[in-house]
Design a protein around this motif. Sequence first.
Motif, short mmCIF file in Angstrom:
data_model
loop_
_atom_site.label_atom_id
_atom_site.label_comp_id
_atom_site.label_asym_id
_atom_site.label_seq_id
_atom_site.Cartn_x
_atom_site.Cartn_y
_atom_site.Cartn_z
N LYS A 1 -6.97 5.79 6.93
CA LYS A 1 -5.72 5.49 7.63
C LYS A 1 -5.51 6.49 8.75
O LYS A 1 -5.92 7.65 8.68
CB LYS A 1 -4.52 5.50 6.68
CG LYS A 1 -4.06 6.89 6.28
CD LYS A 1 -2.71 6.82 5.56
CE LYS A 1 -2.19 8.22 5.23
NZ LYS A 1 -0.86 8.19 4.61
N TYR B 1 -5.84 0.88 9.37
CA TYR B 1 -6.22 1.10 7.98
C TYR B 1 -7.52 0.35 7.68
O TYR B 1 -7.79 -0.71 8.24
CB TYR B 1 -5.11 0.62 7.04
CG TYR B 1 -3.75 1.13 7.43
CD1 TYR B 1 -3.28 2.37 7.00
CD2 TYR B 1 -2.93 0.38 8.27
CE1 TYR B 1 -2.04 2.85 7.38
CE2 TYR B 1 -1.68 0.86 8.66
CZ TYR B 1 -1.24 2.09 8.22
OH TYR B 1 -0.01 2.57 8.61
N GLU C 1 -0.07 4.17 0.52
CA GLU C 1 -0.57 5.11 1.52
C GLU C 1 0.05 4.88 2.90
O GLU C 1 -0.01 5.75 3.76
CB GLU C 1 -2.09 4.99 1.63
CG GLU C 1 -2.85 5.33 0.36
CD GLU C 1 -2.76 6.80 0.03
OE1 GLU C 1 -2.66 7.62 0.98
OE2 GLU C 1 -2.77 7.15 -1.16
N SER D 1 2.99 4.61 5.59
CA SER D 1 4.27 5.28 5.73
C SER D 1 5.42 4.27 5.85
O SER D 1 5.21 3.10 6.21
CB SER D 1 4.26 6.18 6.97
OG SER D 1 4.16 5.38 8.15
N GLU E 1 -8.65 -1.09 -2.03
CA GLU E 1 -8.08 0.25 -1.95
C GLU E 1 -8.18 0.77 -0.53
O GLU E 1 -9.11 0.45 0.22
CB GLU E 1 -8.79 1.20 -2.92
CG GLU E 1 -10.26 1.41 -2.62
CD GLU E 1 -10.90 2.43 -3.55
OE1 GLU E 1 -10.19 2.95 -4.42
OE2 GLU E 1 -12.09 2.73 -3.37
N ASN E 2 -7.22 1.59 -0.15
CA ASN E 2 -7.17 2.18 1.17
C ASN E 2 -8.16 3.35 1.22
O ASN E 2 -8.03 4.32 0.48
CB ASN E 2 -5.75 2.68 1.46
CG ASN E 2 -5.57 3.13 2.90
OD1 ASN E 2 -6.47 3.69 3.50
ND2 ASN E 2 -4.38 2.89 3.45
N ASP F 1 0.83 -1.20 0.00
CA ASP F 1 0.00 0.00 0.00
C ASP F 1 0.87 1.26 0.00
O ASP F 1 1.61 1.52 0.96
CB ASP F 1 -0.90 -0.02 1.24
CG ASP F 1 -1.89 1.13 1.25
OD1 ASP F 1 -1.89 1.94 0.31
OD2 ASP F 1 -2.68 1.21 2.22
#
Length: 227
Positions: free
Chosen positions: A155, A141, A91, A93, A151-152, A89
Amino acid sequence: MRGGLTEAGPTPAQAWPTAARGTFQAAITAVTVLAALALFVSACATGGTGTRDEGPAHADAVAGAATTPSAESARTSSRVDAVQLVKADPEVSAEVKGELKPCVGDEYPVDVSYGDLTGGPVTDIVVNVLTCGDAVGVGSYVYREKDGRYENVFKTEEPPVYAEIDRGDLVVTKQVYAKGDSVSSPSGENVITYRWTSADHFVKEFTIHNEYSSIVDGDPTQMPGTG
Protein backbone atom coordinates in the motif's frame (compact mmCIF):
# COMPACT_ATOMS: atom_id res chain seq x y z
CA MET A 1 -5.90 -66.72 -115.05
CA ARG A 2 -8.45 -64.09 -116.12
CA GLY A 3 -8.09 -62.17 -119.35
CA GLY A 4 -4.54 -63.29 -119.74
CA LEU A 5 -3.60 -61.94 -116.31
CA THR A 6 -2.67 -64.05 -113.36
CA GLU A 7 -4.62 -63.16 -110.12
CA ALA A 8 -2.24 -62.91 -107.19
CA GLY A 9 -2.31 -61.68 -103.55
CA PRO A 10 -0.90 -58.40 -102.25
CA THR A 11 2.66 -57.65 -103.10
CA PRO A 12 5.25 -57.46 -100.29
CA ALA A 13 5.14 -53.68 -100.61
CA GLN A 14 1.38 -53.70 -100.03
CA ALA A 15 1.53 -56.17 -97.13
CA TRP A 16 4.34 -54.40 -95.17
CA PRO A 17 2.41 -51.33 -93.91
CA THR A 18 -0.20 -53.49 -92.14
CA ALA A 19 2.43 -55.58 -90.36
CA ALA A 20 4.48 -52.53 -89.52
CA ARG A 21 1.51 -50.73 -88.04
CA GLY A 22 0.77 -53.69 -85.76
CA THR A 23 4.36 -53.87 -84.62
CA PHE A 24 4.52 -50.10 -84.03
CA GLN A 25 1.30 -50.10 -81.97
CA ALA A 26 2.60 -53.01 -79.89
CA ALA A 27 5.81 -51.10 -79.24
CA ILE A 28 3.88 -47.97 -78.14
CA THR A 29 1.77 -50.05 -75.75
CA ALA A 30 4.86 -51.64 -74.22
CA VAL A 31 6.55 -48.26 -73.77
CA THR A 32 3.42 -46.81 -72.14
CA VAL A 33 3.20 -49.70 -69.66
CA LEU A 34 6.90 -49.38 -68.81
CA ALA A 35 6.56 -45.60 -68.28
CA ALA A 36 3.58 -46.04 -65.95
CA LEU A 37 5.45 -48.72 -64.02
CA ALA A 38 8.48 -46.44 -63.69
CA LEU A 39 6.33 -43.58 -62.34
CA PHE A 40 4.71 -45.90 -59.80
CA VAL A 41 8.08 -47.18 -58.58
CA SER A 42 9.42 -43.62 -58.40
CA ALA A 43 6.42 -42.47 -56.35
CA CYS A 44 6.87 -45.30 -53.90
CA ALA A 45 10.57 -44.58 -53.53
CA THR A 46 10.04 -40.88 -52.77
CA GLY A 47 7.27 -41.32 -50.20
CA GLY A 48 4.18 -40.93 -52.36
CA THR A 49 2.10 -37.80 -52.09
CA GLY A 50 3.69 -36.51 -48.89
CA THR A 51 0.40 -36.38 -47.03
CA ARG A 52 0.93 -39.84 -45.61
CA ASP A 53 4.50 -38.99 -44.53
CA GLU A 54 3.60 -35.74 -42.76
CA GLY A 55 0.26 -36.87 -41.36
CA PRO A 56 1.43 -38.89 -38.34
CA ALA A 57 4.06 -36.28 -37.42
CA HIS A 58 1.46 -33.50 -37.56
CA ALA A 59 -0.91 -35.53 -35.40
CA ASP A 60 1.84 -36.09 -32.83
CA ALA A 61 2.60 -32.37 -32.75
CA VAL A 62 -1.05 -31.51 -32.22
CA ALA A 63 -1.37 -34.11 -29.49
CA GLY A 64 1.76 -32.79 -27.79
CA ALA A 65 0.49 -29.21 -27.91
CA ALA A 66 -2.87 -30.24 -26.50
CA THR A 67 -1.39 -32.15 -23.57
CA THR A 68 1.13 -29.45 -22.56
CA PRO A 69 -0.70 -26.58 -20.76
CA SER A 70 1.03 -23.21 -20.61
CA ALA A 71 1.92 -21.55 -17.33
CA GLU A 72 -0.47 -18.70 -18.10
CA SER A 73 -3.43 -21.03 -18.67
CA ALA A 74 -2.70 -22.77 -15.35
CA ARG A 75 -3.09 -19.49 -13.47
CA THR A 76 -6.71 -18.67 -12.67
CA SER A 77 -8.25 -15.23 -12.74
CA SER A 78 -10.90 -14.19 -10.26
CA ARG A 79 -12.82 -10.92 -10.61
CA VAL A 80 -13.68 -9.29 -7.31
CA ASP A 81 -15.62 -6.29 -6.02
CA ALA A 82 -12.67 -3.92 -5.62
CA VAL A 83 -14.71 -1.30 -3.77
CA GLN A 84 -15.82 -3.75 -1.08
CA LEU A 85 -12.30 -5.18 -0.94
CA VAL A 86 -10.84 -1.76 -0.09
CA LYS A 87 -13.64 -0.81 2.31
CA ALA A 88 -13.18 -4.02 4.28
CA ASP A 89 -9.38 -3.72 4.37
CA PRO A 90 -8.12 -2.63 7.81
CA GLU A 91 -4.84 -1.52 6.18
CA VAL A 92 -6.63 1.26 4.26
CA SER A 93 -6.77 4.60 6.05
CA ALA A 94 -9.99 6.32 7.01
CA GLU A 95 -9.08 9.25 4.74
CA VAL A 96 -8.93 7.04 1.65
CA LYS A 97 -12.12 5.23 2.60
CA GLY A 98 -13.77 8.65 2.91
CA GLU A 99 -12.84 9.38 -0.72
CA LEU A 100 -14.26 6.06 -1.82
CA LYS A 101 -17.79 7.11 -2.65
CA PRO A 102 -19.79 7.15 -5.90
CA CYS A 103 -19.02 10.03 -8.24
CA VAL A 104 -21.99 9.58 -10.58
CA GLY A 105 -24.75 7.09 -9.87
CA ASP A 106 -23.07 3.92 -8.67
CA GLU A 107 -19.73 4.61 -10.39
CA TYR A 108 -16.82 4.59 -7.94
CA PRO A 109 -13.46 6.30 -8.64
CA VAL A 110 -11.35 3.13 -8.70
CA ASP A 111 -9.05 1.65 -11.33
CA VAL A 112 -8.48 -2.11 -11.09
CA SER A 113 -5.78 -4.22 -12.78
CA TYR A 114 -5.35 -8.00 -12.74
CA GLY A 115 -1.99 -9.66 -13.39
CA ASP A 116 0.89 -11.72 -12.07
CA LEU A 117 3.03 -9.92 -9.52
CA THR A 118 3.67 -12.52 -6.83
CA GLY A 119 3.76 -15.78 -8.81
CA GLY A 120 0.73 -17.26 -7.09
CA PRO A 121 -1.84 -19.59 -8.67
CA VAL A 122 -4.42 -16.78 -8.74
CA THR A 123 -3.86 -13.43 -10.45
CA ASP A 124 -3.03 -10.51 -8.19
CA ILE A 125 -5.12 -7.35 -7.98
CA VAL A 126 -3.93 -3.74 -8.10
CA VAL A 127 -6.46 -1.13 -6.96
CA ASN A 128 -6.04 2.64 -7.35
CA VAL A 129 -8.43 4.91 -5.46
CA LEU A 130 -8.91 8.32 -7.08
CA THR A 131 -10.72 11.53 -6.30
CA CYS A 132 -13.94 12.27 -8.13
CA GLY A 133 -13.18 15.81 -9.22
CA ASP A 134 -9.72 15.66 -10.81
CA ALA A 135 -8.94 11.90 -10.66
CA VAL A 136 -5.94 12.33 -8.38
CA GLY A 137 -4.70 9.03 -6.95
CA VAL A 138 -5.00 9.00 -3.16
CA GLY A 139 -4.11 5.37 -2.52
CA SER A 140 -2.69 2.34 -4.34
CA TYR A 141 -2.92 -1.26 -3.09
CA VAL A 142 -1.89 -4.77 -4.14
CA TYR A 143 -3.92 -7.79 -3.05
CA ARG A 144 -2.70 -11.38 -3.17
CA GLU A 145 -4.88 -14.47 -2.75
CA LYS A 146 -3.99 -16.67 0.20
CA ASP A 147 -6.04 -19.47 1.74
CA GLY A 148 -9.15 -18.47 -0.17
CA ARG A 149 -9.06 -14.77 0.70
CA TYR A 150 -7.20 -11.68 -0.49
CA GLU A 151 -4.64 -10.02 1.73
CA ASN A 152 -3.04 -6.61 1.36
CA VAL A 153 0.65 -7.03 0.48
CA PHE A 154 1.40 -3.45 -0.60
CA LYS A 155 0.00 0.00 0.00
CA THR A 156 0.98 3.62 -0.55
CA GLU A 157 -1.19 6.55 0.47
CA GLU A 158 0.91 9.57 -0.40
CA PRO A 159 -1.10 11.43 -3.06
CA PRO A 160 -0.93 11.85 -5.90
CA VAL A 161 0.04 8.24 -6.59
CA TYR A 162 -0.77 5.57 -9.14
CA ALA A 163 0.32 1.91 -9.37
CA GLU A 164 0.52 -0.33 -12.44
CA ILE A 165 1.71 -3.80 -13.49
CA ASP A 166 4.60 -3.72 -15.94
CA ARG A 167 5.95 -7.09 -17.15
CA GLY A 168 5.67 -8.71 -13.73
CA ASP A 169 6.90 -5.68 -11.77
CA LEU A 170 4.91 -3.20 -9.71
CA VAL A 171 5.49 0.35 -10.96
CA VAL A 172 4.35 3.21 -8.76
CA THR A 173 4.27 6.77 -10.09
CA LYS A 174 4.20 9.70 -7.69
CA GLN A 175 3.70 13.23 -8.97
CA VAL A 176 6.05 15.88 -7.62
CA TYR A 177 4.73 19.41 -7.01
CA ALA A 178 6.70 22.57 -6.43
CA LYS A 179 5.31 25.61 -4.70
CA GLY A 180 2.68 27.24 -6.87
CA ASP A 181 2.01 24.17 -9.07
CA SER A 182 -1.59 23.44 -9.92
CA VAL A 183 -3.03 19.97 -9.48
CA SER A 184 -3.03 19.43 -13.23
CA SER A 185 0.53 20.68 -13.71
CA PRO A 186 3.10 18.98 -11.47
CA SER A 187 6.77 19.82 -11.80
CA GLY A 188 7.80 16.19 -12.26
CA GLU A 189 7.35 12.62 -11.16
CA ASN A 190 9.11 9.78 -9.40
CA VAL A 191 8.67 6.34 -11.00
CA ILE A 192 9.50 3.57 -8.53
CA THR A 193 9.77 -0.10 -9.55
CA TYR A 194 9.12 -2.85 -7.00
CA ARG A 195 9.67 -6.59 -7.35
CA TRP A 196 8.22 -9.47 -5.35
CA THR A 197 10.81 -11.59 -3.51
CA SER A 198 10.92 -15.11 -2.12
CA ALA A 199 10.48 -13.53 1.32
CA ASP A 200 6.86 -12.72 0.35
CA HIS A 201 7.14 -8.96 0.14
CA PHE A 202 7.99 -6.24 -2.38
CA VAL A 203 11.42 -4.63 -2.51
CA LYS A 204 12.36 -1.42 -4.31
CA GLU A 205 14.42 -2.11 -7.43
CA PHE A 206 15.13 1.41 -8.68
CA THR A 207 13.70 4.93 -8.97
CA ILE A 208 13.52 7.22 -11.98
CA HIS A 209 12.88 10.96 -11.61
CA ASN A 210 11.39 12.88 -14.51
CA GLU A 211 11.15 16.68 -14.60
CA TYR A 212 8.48 18.33 -16.74
CA SER A 213 8.98 21.41 -18.84
CA SER A 214 7.67 24.60 -17.24
CA ILE A 215 6.69 26.21 -20.54
CA VAL A 216 3.73 23.92 -21.18
CA ASP A 217 1.35 26.21 -19.33
CA GLY A 218 2.90 29.38 -20.77
CA ASP A 219 2.06 31.32 -23.90
CA PRO A 220 1.97 29.37 -27.15
CA THR A 221 5.37 29.23 -28.80
CA GLN A 222 5.60 30.68 -32.28
CA MET A 223 7.41 28.84 -35.02
CA PRO A 224 10.59 30.62 -36.22
CA GLY A 225 9.89 33.05 -39.01
CA THR A 226 6.15 33.34 -38.37
CA GLY A 227 6.29 36.33 -36.04
